[in-house]
Design a protein around this motif. Structure first.
Motif: not given
Length: 101
Positions: A19-48
Motif C-alpha cells: 500500500s505504501s509503495y502504491l501510495a508513493s507512486e501515485l503521489l509522485t505521478t500525480f503530485a499536482d492533481e491529488l489532495n493526498g493518499v490515505l492509507l486506511k487499515p481494513a476492518e475485514k481480513a483480506g480486504e484491499f
C-alpha cells in the motif's frame, strides 16, 4: 477541489508495504492533481480496495488480484487528469491497442 485516494488494506495480511509503495507512486505521478493518499487499515481480513473520493476504483476480490502499477496509474489518470501523459506507462498501452488492430 483535488481528489483524495484511499487505499484500504489488510494489516493482518501484511499489505502495508504494498500500500505504501502504491501510495508513493501515485503521489509522485500525480503530485499536482491529488489532495493526498490515505492509507486506511481494513476492518475485514483480506480486504484491499482503492477509491477516489469514496468512489471504488480497485477491489482485490472483485478484480481477482492486486493492480499492476501501470494499470493503476492509467485508472487514476483517467479519473483525475485525462489529458496527462504517463510516459512509458502510456507507450505500453498504445502497443497493446496497436496489436488489437
Amino acid at each position: 477541489m483535488k481528489p483524495t485516494i484511499t487505499i484500504t488494506y489488510c494489516p493482518k495480511c501484511g499489505w502495508l508495504l504494498r500500500s505504501s509503495y502504491l501510495a508513493s507512486e501515485l503521489l509522485t505521478t500525480f503530485a499536482d492533481e491529488l489532495n493526498g493518499v490515505l492509507l486506511k487499515p481494513a476492518e475485514k481480513a483480506g480486504e484491499f480496495r482503492i477509491s477516489i473520493d469514496n468512489e471504488p476504483l480497485v477491489d482485490r476480490k472483485t478484480d481477482g488480484g492486486f493492480p499492476e502499477i501501470t494499470a493503476l496509474k492509467r485508472l487514476v489518470r483517467d479519473r483525475v487528469a485525462p489529458r496527462k501523459s504517463l510516459g512509458h506507462a502510456d507507450r505500453g498501452n498504445r502497443e497493446t491497442d496497436a496489436e488489437k488492430k
